[in-house]
Motif scaffolding. Structure first.
Motif, PDB file in Angstrom:
ATOM      1  N   UNK A   1      -9.723  32.668 -71.757  1.00 44.87           N
ATOM      2  CA  UNK A   1     -10.391  32.552 -73.014  1.00 44.87           C
ATOM      3  C   UNK A   1     -11.233  31.389 -73.234  1.00 44.87           C
ATOM      4  N   UNK A   2     -11.424  30.609 -72.088  1.00 47.35           N
ATOM      5  CA  UNK A   2     -12.275  29.505 -71.994  1.00 47.35           C
ATOM      6  C   UNK A   2     -13.314  29.900 -71.069  1.00 47.35           C
ATOM      7  N   UNK A   3     -14.584  30.283 -71.263  1.00 49.62           N
ATOM      8  CA  UNK A   3     -15.627  30.293 -70.250  1.00 49.62           C
ATOM      9  C   UNK A   3     -16.753  29.821 -70.396  1.00 49.62           C
ATOM     10  N   UNK A   4     -17.134  28.969 -69.376  1.00 48.95           N
ATOM     11  CA  UNK A   4     -18.333  28.261 -69.272  1.00 48.95           C
ATOM     12  C   UNK A   4     -19.118  28.892 -68.278  1.00 48.95           C
ATOM     13  N   UNK A   5     -20.169  29.734 -69.092  1.00 46.29           N
ATOM     14  CA  UNK A   5     -21.111  30.639 -68.088  1.00 46.29           C
ATOM     15  C   UNK A   5     -22.227  30.305 -68.580  1.00 46.29           C
ATOM     16  N   UNK A   6     -23.220  30.172 -67.377  1.00 47.98           N
ATOM     17  CA  UNK A   6     -22.855  29.931 -66.214  1.00 47.98           C
ATOM     18  C   UNK A   6     -22.151  28.601 -65.982  1.00 47.98           C
ATOM     19  N   UNK A   7     -21.441  28.320 -64.749  1.00 48.69           N
ATOM     20  CA  UNK A   7     -20.753  27.059 -64.672  1.00 48.69           C
ATOM     21  C   UNK A   7     -21.509  25.742 -64.543  1.00 48.69           C
ATOM     22  N   UNK A   8     -22.873  25.899 -64.243  1.00 47.01           N
ATOM     23  CA  UNK A   8     -23.668  24.404 -64.420  1.00 47.01           C
ATOM     24  C   UNK A   8     -23.732  24.149 -65.664  1.00 47.01           C
ATOM     25  N   UNK A   9     -23.442  24.882 -66.894  1.00 44.86           N
ATOM     26  CA  UNK A   9     -23.300  24.418 -68.268  1.00 44.86           C
ATOM     27  C   UNK A   9     -22.280  23.539 -68.567  1.00 44.86           C
ATOM     28  N   UNK A  10     -21.247  23.104 -67.615  1.00 46.63           N
ATOM     29  CA  UNK A  10     -20.276  22.177 -67.618  1.00 46.63           C
ATOM     30  C   UNK A  10     -20.858  20.832 -68.438  1.00 46.63           C
TER      31      UNK A  10
ATOM     32  N   UNK B   1     -20.444  26.789 -54.274  1.00 40.96           N
ATOM     33  CA  UNK B   1     -20.600  27.024 -55.653  1.00 40.96           C
ATOM     34  C   UNK B   1     -20.346  25.669 -56.675  1.00 40.96           C
ATOM     35  N   UNK B   2     -19.257  25.126 -56.291  1.00 41.88           N
ATOM     36  CA  UNK B   2     -19.114  23.943 -56.947  1.00 41.88           C
ATOM     37  C   UNK B   2     -19.860  22.817 -56.939  1.00 41.88           C
ATOM     38  N   UNK B   3     -20.477  22.704 -55.676  1.00 43.53           N
ATOM     39  CA  UNK B   3     -21.795  21.395 -55.561  1.00 43.53           C
ATOM     40  C   UNK B   3     -22.825  21.908 -56.084  1.00 43.53           C
ATOM     41  N   UNK B   4     -23.166  23.189 -56.039  1.00 45.94           N
ATOM     42  CA  UNK B   4     -24.687  23.613 -56.785  1.00 45.94           C
ATOM     43  C   UNK B   4     -24.618  23.809 -58.052  1.00 45.94           C
ATOM     44  N   UNK B   5     -23.412  24.134 -58.667  1.00 43.74           N
ATOM     45  CA  UNK B   5     -23.354  24.037 -60.179  1.00 43.74           C
ATOM     46  C   UNK B   5     -23.550  22.684 -60.588  1.00 43.74           C
ATOM     47  N   UNK B   6     -22.779  21.954 -60.021  1.00 42.34           N
ATOM     48  CA  UNK B   6     -22.708  20.283 -60.318  1.00 42.34           C
ATOM     49  C   UNK B   6     -24.307  19.930 -60.221  1.00 42.34           C
ATOM     50  N   UNK B   7     -25.149  20.239 -59.286  1.00 41.51           N
ATOM     51  CA  UNK B   7     -26.409  20.005 -59.173  1.00 41.51           C
ATOM     52  C   UNK B   7     -27.407  20.361 -60.318  1.00 41.51           C
ATOM     53  N   UNK B   8     -27.115  21.797 -60.331  1.00 42.23           N
ATOM     54  CA  UNK B   8     -28.063  22.573 -61.422  1.00 42.23           C
ATOM     55  C   UNK B   8     -27.748  22.334 -62.876  1.00 42.23           C
ATOM     56  N   UNK B   9     -27.010  21.636 -63.246  1.00 39.73           N
ATOM     57  CA  UNK B   9     -26.691  21.461 -64.556  1.00 39.73           C
ATOM     58  C   UNK B   9     -27.445  19.821 -64.848  1.00 39.73           C
ATOM     59  N   UNK B  10     -28.347  19.425 -64.257  1.00 36.43           N
ATOM     60  CA  UNK B  10     -29.312  18.530 -64.930  1.00 36.43           C
ATOM     61  C   UNK B  10     -28.582  17.151 -64.981  1.00 36.43           C
ATOM     62  N   UNK B  11     -29.309  16.395 -65.844  1.00 32.61           N
ATOM     63  CA  UNK B  11     -28.831  15.119 -66.296  1.00 32.61           C
ATOM     64  C   UNK B  11     -28.504  14.149 -64.948  1.00 32.61           C
ATOM     65  N   UNK B  12     -27.555  13.572 -65.311  1.00 32.86           N
ATOM     66  CA  UNK B  12     -26.834  12.783 -63.981  1.00 32.86           C
ATOM     67  C   UNK B  12     -26.122  13.443 -62.947  1.00 32.86           C
TER      68      UNK B  12
END
Length: 360
Positions: free
Chosen positions: A261-270, A300-311
């Motif tokens: 019931x908790x979805x962050x999609x796509x995951x980079x939006x974390x 997937x983990x590291x690329x979503x981290x990169x694609x989220x922008x900011x720091x």
């Protein structure tokens, strides 16, 4: 615990951090995601050159930032000295890093120097203060980015790990909350190296280490965070940290990652959910979330981290180490290793550090 598996996971943690650092070199610190997509496309999946008018100008894809440079100094010190030697590490900063800095942000290896390192440079070089009088109140993750190597070296010795990471963190950062969160990350990484998973049970294992006096956190609750009963004594202080809350965050993030019931999609939006800025309290929840959600999928983990922008560089370093510790070096796609500048030397450093764990 299999020695071969520990070697693989330890090496994976270090190489995961190097990879995360280099992957974010080009798209580092874009707080406008439209600009990020304009410059690098809808999905960044490899190493890229920094743009000439942004951070790290002049560097090339696959190179490390200053965070990676300092992490390399730490790993070399740990390997050469067969463990943490504060004098040796500080000497390396004095001799190999500080002569390349001038106190301004856009300077030094990697083309950018973070706040806590600039503060230390001023106190060491300009004010001539001794080590031990050099910390500042920066609330960022610079200490984690280097002490994750200490967590690898002492992965089987939580008390020594916590003490050593605390000592090293205080060289640059004095805030007790920052120190406690830095230590907590290191202990989490150590459990992953031992073979545990970043899941909803992990924080209970961390709290067990608090209860038996192996971690320097204060806690009054009973098992499973049950309330204390009338007449229960105030537990003895195991160490300097007033609260164990930094140890509870990982499992809450793992619960969020696995709750249907908790979805962050796509995951980079974390990065939007927990925040794009540099502060440690934005970075750690995002890294824990991604490392829990993609614990068997380094890419997937590291690329979503990169694609989220900011720091995204700190986010990718922290996520890369946590996920690399779960997949092991053998689970990291080879293209990410081969794409690093000086890949063979970095991989040897990682395996040399890992080889010393059983002898710690």
């Amino acid at each position: 615990m299999s020695e071969a598996n520990i070697l693989d996971r330890s090496s994976g943690a270090i190489m995961g951090a190097f990879i995360g650092d280099a992957l974010a070199l080009g798209p580092h610190w874009y707080y406008n995601l439209h600009d990020l997509r304009r410059d690098y496309g809808e999905w960044i999946d490899t190493y890229t050159d920094p743009k000439p008018d942004r951070y790290h100008p002049g560097l090339k894809s696959g190179q490390l930032s200053q965070s990676g440079f300092i992490l390399t100094l730490m790993v070399r010190s740990l390997v050469d000295r067969s463990g943490y030697d504060s004098d040796d590490f500080c000497r390396r900063l004095d001799e190999e890093l500080f002569p390349q800095l001038d106190g301004t942000p856009v300077s030094g290896p990697g083309g950018y120097t973070s706040q806590s390192i600039r503060d230390v440079w001023r106190q060491r070089v300009q004010q001539k203060l001794p080590w031990g009088q050099t910390g500042s109140h920066a609330d960022t993750t610079e200490a984690i980015e280097r002490t994750l190597a200490i967590a690898v070296r002492y992965a089987l010795h939580p008390n020594q790990l916590a003490t050593t990471i605390t000592q090293n963190t205080l060289l640059t950062q004095l805030d007790e909350t920052v120190v406690s969160m830095t230590v907590a990350y290191g202990v989490v990484l150590s459990l992953l190296i031992q073979g545990h998973t970043l899941d909803t049970e992990l924080s209970g294992k961390l709290m067990a280490l608090v209860k038996n006096g192996q971690l320097p956190f204060h806690a009054v609750t009973r098992d499973n965070l049950q309330n204390p009963r009338p007449g229960d004594p105030d537990p003895p202080r195991a160490g300097r940290f007033a609260s164990p809350d930094a140890l509870l965050t990982p499992s809450y993030m793992a619960a969020a990652a696995t709750d249907s019931q908790i979805r962050i999609e796509p995951a980079w939006k974390v990065s939007i959910v927990y925040g794009m800025p540099c502060a440690i309290y934005h970075q750690l929840p995002a890294a824990y979330y991604l490392a829990a959600r993609f614990r068997n999928d380094f890419e997937s983990a590291v690329l979503h981290a990169v694609n989220g922008g900011g720091q995204n560089q700190a986010r990718a370093i922290l996520t890369g180490a946590l996920t690399g510790a779960q997949t092991g070096l053998s689970g990291i796609p080879r293209r990410f290793i081969d794409g690093l500048e000086n890949a063979a030397a970095l991989e040897k450093l990682a395996t040399d550090l890992a080889a010393g764990i059983e002898n710690s």
